[in-house]
Design a protein around this motif. Structure first.
Motif, PDB file in Angstrom:
ATOM      1  N   THR A  44       4.212  -1.800  -6.011  1.00 34.41           N
ATOM      2  CA  THR A  44       3.266  -3.463  -5.755  1.00 34.41           C
ATOM      3  C   THR A  44       4.836  -4.236  -4.525  1.00 34.41           C
ATOM      4  OG1 THR A  44       3.563  -4.115  -7.429  1.00 34.41           O
ATOM      5  CG2 THR A  44       3.312  -6.067  -6.589  1.00 34.41           C
ATOM      6  N   GLN A  45       6.177  -3.849  -4.433  1.00 36.17           N
ATOM      7  CA  GLN A  45       6.410  -4.322  -3.280  1.00 36.17           C
ATOM      8  C   GLN A  45       7.119  -4.227  -1.622  1.00 36.17           C
ATOM      9  OE1 GLN A  45      10.892  -4.725  -4.926  1.00 36.17           O
ATOM     10  NE2 GLN A  45      10.907  -6.613  -5.896  1.00 36.17           N
TER      11      GLN A  45
ATOM     12  N   CYS B 282       4.607  -1.922  -1.345  1.00 34.54           N
ATOM     13  CA  CYS B 282       2.801  -1.616  -0.504  1.00 34.54           C
ATOM     14  C   CYS B 282       2.783  -2.821   1.006  1.00 34.54           C
ATOM     15  CB  CYS B 282       1.854  -1.944  -0.803  1.00 34.54           C
ATOM     16  SG  CYS B 282       0.153  -1.876  -1.057  1.00 34.54           S
TER      17      CYS B 282
ATOM     18  N   SER C  49      -4.577  -5.608  -4.263  1.00 37.16           N
ATOM     19  CA  SER C  49      -5.599  -6.442  -4.767  1.00 37.16           C
ATOM     20  C   SER C  49      -6.290  -4.889  -3.301  1.00 37.16           C
ATOM     21  CB  SER C  49      -6.423  -7.359  -4.731  1.00 37.16           C
ATOM     22  OG  SER C  49      -5.941  -8.285  -3.978  1.00 37.16           O
TER      23      SER C  49
ATOM     24  N   SER D 258      -1.635  -6.729   0.188  1.00 38.19           N
ATOM     25  CA  SER D 258      -1.775  -6.323  -1.373  1.00 38.19           C
ATOM     26  C   SER D 258      -2.238  -5.287  -2.559  1.00 38.19           C
ATOM     27  CB  SER D 258      -3.111  -7.763  -1.829  1.00 38.19           C
ATOM     28  OG  SER D 258      -3.575  -7.541  -1.501  1.00 38.19           O
TER      29      SER D 258
ATOM     30  N   CYS E  18      -1.680   2.199  -4.746  1.00 35.15           N
ATOM     31  CA  CYS E  18      -1.541   1.726  -3.102  1.00 35.15           C
ATOM     32  C   CYS E  18      -1.909   2.387  -2.435  1.00 35.15           C
ATOM     33  CB  CYS E  18       0.087   0.952  -3.296  1.00 35.15           C
ATOM     34  SG  CYS E  18       0.431   0.330  -1.242  1.00 35.15           S
TER      35      CYS E  18
END
Length: 352
Positions: free
Chosen positions: A300-301, A303, A308, A306, A343
């Protein structure tokens, strides 16, 4: 974006393959009658292939001097000899030379006659690797396209030595003795069409100044570089392949978006001192981070979009392009975090 990637890969192929056209290819393009008015004398120390009348092979002969070069010669092979000097006399009739290979000899700067090289007006490729040079020889032929000076003792680049080499596309200075002081702000001035610059295996502590703007491939492996200056790559907006393996880069030495550069497709940062993955651009395709000090990976960091967006099939064209990720030699324990796979949906290989 896919079209841009293919275009870049095609350009890389041209950089590494088309430059070095074989004698056979070039000879096939020539009119056979072009050679009919030349006599086919051959220096007794050398080999003259009847099927390639424009090539002269004098390599691995134990030569201490360059023999007289016949006028018909385009391609001259003199590597693996004991040659110490390059004088004007052997080249008096050699007005058609395109290619000279003098690798693995004993040539020094003092052994190169004044203006000898610059008088070879048609020379395109000059190979002087594995010699005894202490500085870049000057003056050079203005039409040069490739200059290979690897594995010498070069610690000095004379002022203005490259200023007239507008056709040079490849400059190889790796494994010499260059310090930061040897690379001034105007050192590479004039190299308007340079595509590949190799300064690996020298003694640099800083990123070199004023890299030519058209550079596609920049190789700086095996130096002692600690810091990437802010906005360094904005001055070389076309850089596609960047190698900084075996340096001393730490997290503090990289600006927040130092490598978040859309042009970079292949980024190599192996064998440094990083503890985390630096921010990358969505266009990046290959990332080498092995043998650093990274302990964990958070998809998450890192990527570049986002999560989503990465998950949404409607936005497929905007997902990160990363295909290869190397993380072995760190302190990361498998398995690979799921958010990494979410991601980077185009990943084909992860080494951990």
């Amino acid at each position: 974006m896919t079209l841009k990637v293919y275009a870049s890969l095609l350009l890389l192929f041209l950089v590494n393959a088309v430059w070095t056209r074989t004698v056979r290819q070039v000879y096939d393009e020539l009119d056979p009658d072009h050679w009919s008015h030349y006599t086919f004398e051959c220096p007794q120390e050398c080999f003259c292939p009847p099927s390639f009348p424009n090539a002269l092979y004098c390599d691995n002969k134990g030569l201490k001097e360059i023999p007289a070069i016949p006028a018909r010669i385009w391609y001259l092979y003199l590597q693996n000899n004991l040659i110490e000097t390059i004088s004007e006399k052997p080249f008096v009739n050699a007005t058609h030379l395109r290619w000279i290979n003098l690798n693995k000899n004993k040539i020094t700067n003092s052994g190169i006659g004044s203006g000898v090289l610059s008088k070879l007006k048609r020379l395109l490729y000059l190979f002087l690797e594995d010699n005894e040079l202490e500085e870049v020889p000057a003056p050079l032929p203005v039409g040069l396209e490739q200059l290979r000076l690897a594995r010498n003792k070069i610690s000095r680049i004379p002022e203005g030595v490259f200023s007239n080499l507008e056709n040079l596309t490849m400059l190889d200075l790796h494994q010499n003795r260059l310090l930061d002081s040897a690379l001034q702000s105007d050192t590479f001035q004039g190299l308007n069409n340079l595509m590949q610059l190799n300064i690996a295996k020298n003694s640099l502590k800083k990123m070199p100044l004023s890299i030519p703007a058209n550079t596609l491939q920049l190789f700086l492996d095996n130096n002692s570089i600690e810091v990437i200056p802010e906005n360094y790559f904005s001055a070389i907006p076309k850089v596609t392949f960047l190698r900084l393996n075996y340096n001393k880069l730490s997290d503090d030495g990289i600006p927040p978006n130092g490598f978040n550069v859309s042009s970079i497709l292949d980024l190599q940062l192996s064998h440094n001192q990083l503890t985390k993955i630096p921010p990358i651009n969505a266009h990046l395709e290959h990332l080498h981070l092995d043998h650093n000090r990274i302990k964990s990976v958070n998809g998450t960091q890192i990527c570049p979009v986002s999560i989503s967006v990465a998950e949404d099939p409607v936005l497929y064209g905007n997902i990160p392009r990363l295909r290869y990720l190397r993380l072995d030699g760190n302190e990361i324990q498998p398995p690979i975090p799921l958010d990494i796979m979410i991601c980077f949906r185009l990943l084909q290989a992860v080494v951990i």
